[in-house]
Design an enzyme around this catalytic site. Structure first.
Site, PDB file in Angstrom:
ATOM      1  N   ASP A  13      -7.729 -51.778  12.440  1.00 13.07           N
ATOM      2  CA  ASP A  13      -7.848 -53.583  12.241  1.00 13.07           C
ATOM      3  C   ASP A  13      -7.306 -54.393  11.278  1.00 13.07           C
ATOM      4  O   ASP A  13      -7.109 -54.936  10.921  1.00 13.07           O
ATOM      5  CB  ASP A  13      -9.916 -53.859  11.658  1.00 13.07           C
ATOM      6  CG  ASP A  13     -10.314 -52.614  13.090  1.00 13.07           C
ATOM      7  OD1 ASP A  13     -10.117 -52.870  13.307  1.00 13.07           O
ATOM      8  OD2 ASP A  13     -11.655 -52.416  11.782  1.00 13.07           O
ATOM      9  N   LYS A  16      -3.623 -56.682  15.572  1.00 15.65           N
ATOM     10  CA  LYS A  16      -2.282 -56.010  16.253  1.00 15.65           C
ATOM     11  C   LYS A  16      -3.311 -57.213  17.068  1.00 15.65           C
ATOM     12  O   LYS A  16      -2.177 -57.513  18.274  1.00 15.65           O
ATOM     13  CB  LYS A  16      -3.079 -54.716  16.968  1.00 15.65           C
ATOM     14  CG  LYS A  16      -2.849 -53.627  15.284  1.00 15.65           C
ATOM     15  CD  LYS A  16      -2.939 -52.109  16.340  1.00 15.65           C
ATOM     16  CE  LYS A  16      -4.299 -52.107  16.336  1.00 15.65           C
ATOM     17  NZ  LYS A  16      -4.858 -51.728  15.049  1.00 15.65           N
ATOM     18  N   LYS A  18      -3.653 -59.968  17.143  1.00 12.62           N
ATOM     19  CA  LYS A  18      -3.900 -61.828  16.770  1.00 12.62           C
ATOM     20  C   LYS A  18      -2.515 -61.189  17.177  1.00 12.62           C
ATOM     21  O   LYS A  18      -1.311 -61.932  17.921  1.00 12.62           O
ATOM     22  CB  LYS A  18      -3.794 -61.874  15.436  1.00 12.62           C
ATOM     23  CG  LYS A  18      -3.341 -62.789  15.657  1.00 12.62           C
ATOM     24  CD  LYS A  18      -3.116 -63.890  13.822  1.00 12.62           C
ATOM     25  CE  LYS A  18      -2.026 -64.752  13.438  1.00 12.62           C
ATOM     26  NZ  LYS A  18      -2.019 -65.225  12.584  1.00 12.62           N
ATOM     27  N   ASN A  38     -12.236 -47.442  21.675  1.00 15.35           N
ATOM     28  CA  ASN A  38     -13.118 -47.557  20.323  1.00 15.35           C
ATOM     29  C   ASN A  38     -12.110 -48.872  19.631  1.00 15.35           C
ATOM     30  O   ASN A  38     -12.506 -49.120  18.943  1.00 15.35           O
ATOM     31  CB  ASN A  38     -12.163 -45.960  19.756  1.00 15.35           C
ATOM     32  CG  ASN A  38     -11.302 -45.593  20.541  1.00 15.35           C
ATOM     33  OD1 ASN A  38     -10.125 -46.376  21.215  1.00 15.35           O
ATOM     34  ND2 ASN A  38     -10.368 -44.740  19.849  1.00 15.35           N
ATOM     35  N   GLY A  40     -10.989 -52.578  18.382  1.00 12.07           N
ATOM     36  CA  GLY A  40     -11.364 -53.909  18.955  1.00 12.07           C
ATOM     37  C   GLY A  40      -9.949 -54.914  18.314  1.00 12.07           C
ATOM     38  O   GLY A  40     -10.441 -54.586  17.085  1.00 12.07           O
ATOM     39  N   HIS A  41     -10.146 -55.233  19.467  1.00  9.99           N
ATOM     40  CA  HIS A  41      -8.645 -56.020  18.855  1.00  9.99           C
ATOM     41  C   HIS A  41      -9.117 -57.769  19.209  1.00  9.99           C
ATOM     42  O   HIS A  41      -9.297 -57.588  20.623  1.00  9.99           O
ATOM     43  CB  HIS A  41      -7.827 -56.123  19.976  1.00  9.99           C
ATOM     44  CG  HIS A  41      -7.226 -54.491  19.701  1.00  9.99           C
ATOM     45  ND1 HIS A  41      -5.766 -53.967  20.554  1.00  9.99           N
ATOM     46  CD2 HIS A  41      -7.057 -53.933  19.294  1.00  9.99           C
ATOM     47  CE1 HIS A  41      -5.459 -52.970  19.874  1.00  9.99           C
ATOM     48  NE2 HIS A  41      -6.558 -52.500  18.744  1.00  9.99           N
ATOM     49  N   GLN A 223      -6.024 -49.161  16.789  1.00 10.88           N
ATOM     50  CA  GLN A 223      -6.190 -47.457  16.039  1.00 10.88           C
ATOM     51  C   GLN A 223      -4.522 -48.405  15.065  1.00 10.88           C
ATOM     52  O   GLN A 223      -4.371 -49.107  14.465  1.00 10.88           O
ATOM     53  CB  GLN A 223      -6.228 -45.949  16.250  1.00 10.88           C
ATOM     54  CG  GLN A 223      -7.502 -45.903  16.647  1.00 10.88           C
ATOM     55  CD  GLN A 223      -7.830 -46.386  18.050  1.00 10.88           C
ATOM     56  OE1 GLN A 223      -6.347 -46.056  19.121  1.00 10.88           O
ATOM     57  NE2 GLN A 223      -7.713 -47.510  18.928  1.00 10.88           N
ATOM     58  N   ARG A 304     -16.700 -52.835   7.389  1.00 14.63           N
ATOM     59  CA  ARG A 304     -15.332 -52.241   6.537  1.00 14.63           C
ATOM     60  C   ARG A 304     -15.448 -51.673   4.976  1.00 14.63           C
ATOM     61  O   ARG A 304     -15.645 -52.516   4.549  1.00 14.63           O
ATOM     62  CB  ARG A 304     -13.957 -53.182   7.431  1.00 14.63           C
ATOM     63  CG  ARG A 304     -13.527 -53.473   9.134  1.00 14.63           C
ATOM     64  CD  ARG A 304     -13.161 -53.969   9.237  1.00 14.63           C
ATOM     65  NE  ARG A 304     -12.872 -54.581  10.582  1.00 14.63           N
ATOM     66  CZ  ARG A 304     -12.361 -55.181  11.041  1.00 14.63           C
ATOM     67  NH1 ARG A 304     -11.609 -55.897  10.506  1.00 14.63           N
ATOM     68  NH2 ARG A 304     -12.277 -55.215  12.898  1.00 14.63           N
ATOM     69  N   GLY A 414      -4.214 -66.829   8.813  1.00 13.34           N
ATOM     70  CA  GLY A 414      -5.336 -67.261   9.209  1.00 13.34           C
ATOM     71  C   GLY A 414      -5.404 -66.576  10.570  1.00 13.34           C
ATOM     72  O   GLY A 414      -4.299 -66.034  11.028  1.00 13.34           O
TER      73      GLY A 414
HETATM   74  P1  GDP Z   1      -6.978 -54.749  15.592  1.00 17.26           P
HETATM   75  O1  GDP Z   1      -8.071 -54.336  16.295  1.00 17.26           O
HETATM   76  O2  GDP Z   1      -5.903 -54.635  14.899  1.00 17.26           O
HETATM   77  O3  GDP Z   1      -6.555 -56.100  16.674  1.00 17.26           O
HETATM   78  O4  GDP Z   1      -7.908 -56.176  14.317  1.00 17.26           O
HETATM   79  P2  GDP Z   1      -9.465 -56.168  14.721  1.00 17.26           P
HETATM   80  O5  GDP Z   1      -9.488 -57.575  15.584  1.00 17.26           O
HETATM   81  O6  GDP Z   1      -9.826 -55.796  14.915  1.00 17.26           O
HETATM   82  O7  GDP Z   1      -9.558 -57.471  12.854  1.00 17.26           O
HETATM   83  C1  GDP Z   1      -8.477 -58.178  12.107  1.00 17.26           C
HETATM   84  C2  GDP Z   1      -9.424 -59.466  11.962  1.00 17.26           C
HETATM   85  O8  GDP Z   1      -8.803 -59.607  11.335  1.00 17.26           O
HETATM   86  C3  GDP Z   1      -9.796 -60.172  13.383  1.00 17.26           C
HETATM   87  O9  GDP Z   1     -10.660 -60.497  12.752  1.00 17.26           O
HETATM   88  C4  GDP Z   1      -8.662 -61.617  13.343  1.00 17.26           C
HETATM   89  O10 GDP Z   1      -9.492 -62.218  13.995  1.00 17.26           O
HETATM   90  C5  GDP Z   1      -8.380 -60.969  12.134  1.00 17.26           C
HETATM   91  N1  GDP Z   1      -6.675 -61.882  11.894  1.00 17.26           N
HETATM   92  C6  GDP Z   1      -6.042 -61.424  12.209  1.00 17.26           C
HETATM   93  N2  GDP Z   1      -4.605 -62.369  11.967  1.00 17.26           N
HETATM   94  C7  GDP Z   1      -5.390 -63.278  10.473  1.00 17.26           C
HETATM   95  C8  GDP Z   1      -5.036 -63.922   9.202  1.00 17.26           C
HETATM   96  O11 GDP Z   1      -3.913 -63.839   9.025  1.00 17.26           O
HETATM   97  N3  GDP Z   1      -5.737 -64.311   8.332  1.00 17.26           N
HETATM   98  C9  GDP Z   1      -7.163 -64.011   8.467  1.00 17.26           C
HETATM   99  N4  GDP Z   1      -8.062 -64.985   8.014  1.00 17.26           N
HETATM  100  N5  GDP Z   1      -7.770 -63.479   9.555  1.00 17.26           N
HETATM  101  C10 GDP Z   1      -6.742 -62.736  10.434  1.00 17.26           C
HETATM  102  P1  IMO Z   2      -8.855 -50.844  16.143  1.00 14.28           P
HETATM  103  O1  IMO Z   2      -7.645 -50.567  17.578  1.00 14.28           O
HETATM  104  C1  IMO Z   2     -10.905 -48.988  13.190  1.00 14.28           C
HETATM  105  C2  IMO Z   2     -12.165 -45.026  13.435  1.00 14.28           C
HETATM  106  C3  IMO Z   2     -13.488 -44.748  13.800  1.00 14.28           C
HETATM  107  C4  IMO Z   2     -13.353 -43.478  13.321  1.00 14.28           C
HETATM  108  C5  IMO Z   2     -12.103 -42.582  13.619  1.00 14.28           C
HETATM  109  C6  IMO Z   2     -12.636 -41.760  15.058  1.00 14.28           C
HETATM  110  O2  IMO Z   2      -9.313 -51.887  16.333  1.00 14.28           O
HETATM  111  O3  IMO Z   2      -7.308 -51.030  14.974  1.00 14.28           O
HETATM  112  P2  IMO Z   2     -12.706 -42.165  17.488  1.00 14.28           P
HETATM  113  O4  IMO Z   2     -14.312 -43.050  18.500  1.00 14.28           O
HETATM  114  O5  IMO Z   2     -11.680 -43.052  17.759  1.00 14.28           O
HETATM  115  O6  IMO Z   2     -13.121 -40.680  17.847  1.00 14.28           O
HETATM  116  O7  IMO Z   2     -13.435 -42.700  15.945  1.00 14.28           O
HETATM  117  O8  IMO Z   2     -11.582 -43.611  14.197  1.00 14.28           O
HETATM  118  N1  IMO Z   2     -11.726 -45.734  14.529  1.00 14.28           N
HETATM  119  C7  IMO Z   2     -10.675 -47.298  14.050  1.00 14.28           C
HETATM  120  N2  IMO Z   2     -10.930 -47.317  13.043  1.00 14.28           N
HETATM  121  N3  IMO Z   2      -9.944 -49.158  13.947  1.00 14.28           N
HETATM  122  C8  IMO Z   2      -9.827 -48.862  15.315  1.00 14.28           C
HETATM  123  O9  IMO Z   2      -8.967 -49.422  16.248  1.00 14.28           O
HETATM  124  C9  IMO Z   2     -11.054 -47.336  15.280  1.00 14.28           C
HETATM  125  N4  IMO Z   2     -10.811 -46.955  16.766  1.00 14.28           N
HETATM  126  C10 IMO Z   2     -11.519 -45.940  15.732  1.00 14.28           C
HETATM  127  O10 IMO Z   2     -14.298 -45.394  13.301  1.00 14.28           O
HETATM  128  O11 IMO Z   2     -13.302 -43.394  11.968  1.00 14.28           O
HETATM  129 MG    MG Z   3     -10.085 -54.247  15.639  1.00 12.90          MG
END
Ligand code: GDP
Ligand code: IMO
Ligand code: MG
Length: 428
Positions: A13, A16, A18, A38, A40-41, A223, A304, A414
């Site tokens: 999270d 990635k 973005k 698993n 969520g991007h 992840q 989180r 942002g």
């Molecule tokens: P990922 O799993 O690595 O793709 O990240 P997630 O999408 O799960 O979580 C990142 C969150 O931060 C998302 O809601 C994005 O829209 C947001 N985000 C990404 N880069 C930035 C940033 O530079 N600033 C802010 N405020 N939000 C961001």
């Molecule tokens: P992105 O790609 C954050 C965590 C779960 C749990 C552990 C094992 O959005 O960054 P699993 O279902 O993979 O066997 O769970 O890994 N986990 C993540 N935490 N971002 C993720 O993906 C994750 N994918 C799995 O919360 O702790």
């Molecule tokens: Mg994510």
């Protein structure tokens, strides 16, 4: 500069989605190489927000071919509903390619994930419940079902039957769960075959040819480094290799082809699920990071866990991934703090430790040693270049860069595509 890996440097999270989307317009292929739904991007394009789970974030860039590599585990029902959700929003998904060697998440893998977590009780991992671990376990046990098996009914039947013979014993005797019927599983899986067939390809051949032709290929990790089954905080990890080497095995591309490895690094730290987290905050600062940063899981909706930046982790990510660059995200979230603590080392049983300890016990005992950097109050979300940032924000970025061991080549201010300061090009 044909092949780049983009991966999470912390516990996932980091932003990635973005970062991948930002590069999507300049690359020919975006390839997921491990994990499954698993992940969520989040990608924000203008006023549109997309949450991608299984599809590579490049799917939103019209010129880019999205690829699901052999190392990914694919839940076919999730895949099809993600595709139709995007189609309804006008996104063309017809270029998608899926490796025939990718493993399928079956309904019984999801059942096993859920009952195992329930059985572990307070020792649970806190998985996403999507069947990820059991599907990779089947792969390693050589009892998995692959995408290509959907196109040979007899083989599919034999494999599902063989897998269930063992699993039904465990489900019934250990978990008091009713038996799963082979025919029902086979019928459900066959129901996906026609819809998926057109996407399936020899992705390894195709990607190697593309790289040889000078096309730009981006490998998008799911992840993060500390969730890696080998290099993460085992057993509180996912069941695949998000680290850079995983891109090679998960896509069938040799390490000599990879030219750049970009670590996505949040300006503070978050984690979902169980496991150690030295800089975790349980106070108002943690609450503030969660609410300002919108730190709620994209996949499971869980809050989180939040904490300050941990330079020991960033250094470790540089080492195990051979990072060439960092993309620092969410710097804007830190606006408003008078001073910002940064963990520079750990204290473990009275000793100062600079590197991530390999021992699980030591890591559980690690207490953060903080340095306090001066904060800023100016709005930074409109900053377009490094010099637009307030002096203290510049100093924060420079300090993190120095501690982390690789240049910070981009800074997120942002969630939007254009809310990025590009310091060095990733493609030069
Ligand atoms: P990922 O799993 O690595 O793709 O990240 P997630 O999408 O799960 O979580 C990142 C969150 O931060 C998302 O809601 C994005 O829209 C947001 N985000 C990404 N880069 C930035 C940033 O530079 N600033 C802010 N405020 N939000 C961001
Ligand atoms: P992105 O790609 C954050 C965590 C779960 C749990 C552990 C094992 O959005 O960054 P699993 O279902 O993979 O066997 O769970 O890994 N986990 C993540 N935490 N971002 C993720 O993906 C994750 N994918 C799995 O919360 O702790
Ligand atoms: Mg994510």
């Amino acid at each position: 500069m044909p092949a780049l890996v983009l991966l999470g440097a912390q516990w996932g999270d980091e932003g990635k989605g973005k970062a991948t989307d930002l590069l999507g317009g300049s690359v020919d292929y975006v390839v997921r190489y491990q994990g499954g739904n698993n992940a969520g991007h989040t990608v924000v394009v203008g006023d549109q927000k997309y949450a991608l789970h299984l599809l590579p974030s490049g799917i939103l860039s019209p010129g880019c071919t999205p690829v699901i590599g052999n190392g990914v585990v694919v839940d076919p029902s999730v895949l099809l509903s993600e595709l139709s959700g995007l189609n309804e929003r006008g996104v063309d998904t017809s270029k998608l390619l899926i490796s025939g060697n990718a493993h399928l998440i079956t309904p019984y893998n999801i059942t096993v994930d859920k009952v195992t977590e329930r059985f572990l009780g307070k020792r649970k991992i806190g998985t996403t419940g999507r069947g990820i671990g059991p599907t990779y376990a089947d792969k390693i046990n050589r009892t998995g079902i692959r995408v290509q098996d959907l196109f040979d009914e007899s083989i599919l039947h034999q494999k599902v039957e063989a897998a269930l013979e063992y699993k039904n014993q465990v489900l019934a005797k250990l978990y008091n769960h009713r038996a799963i019927v082979t025919e029902q599983v086979v019928e459900e899986m066959l129901g996906y075959a026609d819809a998926l067939k057109g996407y399936v390809a020899d992705t390894t051949l195709l990607l190697n040819d593309a790289i040889d032709e000078g096309k730009v290929v981006l490998f998008e990790g799911g992840q993060g480094t500390l969730l890696d089954v080998d290099h993460g905080t085992y057993p509180f990890v996912t069941s695949s290799n998000p680290t850079a080497g995983g891109a090679c095995t998960g896509a069938g591309v040799g390490p000599t082809k990879i030219s750049r490895v970009i670590g996505i690094l949040k300006a503070y730290t978050t984690r979902v699920g169980a496991g150690p987290f030295p800089t975790e905050l349980f106070d108002a600062d943690g609450e503030a990071l969660r609410s300002i940063g919108g730190e709620r899981g994209v996949t499971t909706g869980r809050d989180r866990r939040c904490g300050w930046f941990d330079a020991v982790i960033a250094r470790y990510a540089t080492r195990v991934n051979g990072l060439t660059d960092f993309f620092l995200t969410k710097l804007d979230v830190l606006t408003g703090w008078e001073q910002i603590p940064v963990c520079v080392a750990y204290e473990i049983d009275g000793k100062r430790v600079e590197e991530l300890p390999y021992s699980q016990t030591d890591f559980h005992h690690a207490k953060p040693v903080y340095e306090y950097l001066p904060g800023w109050t100016e709005d930074i979300t409109k900053a377009k270049s490094f010099s637009d940032l307030p002096k203290n924000a510049q100093a924060y970025v420079k300090a993190l860069e120095e501690m982390s061991g690789a240049p910070i080549s981009a800074i997120g201010v942002g969630p939007g595509r254009d809310e990025t300061i590009q310091v060095n090009s990733f493609l030069s």
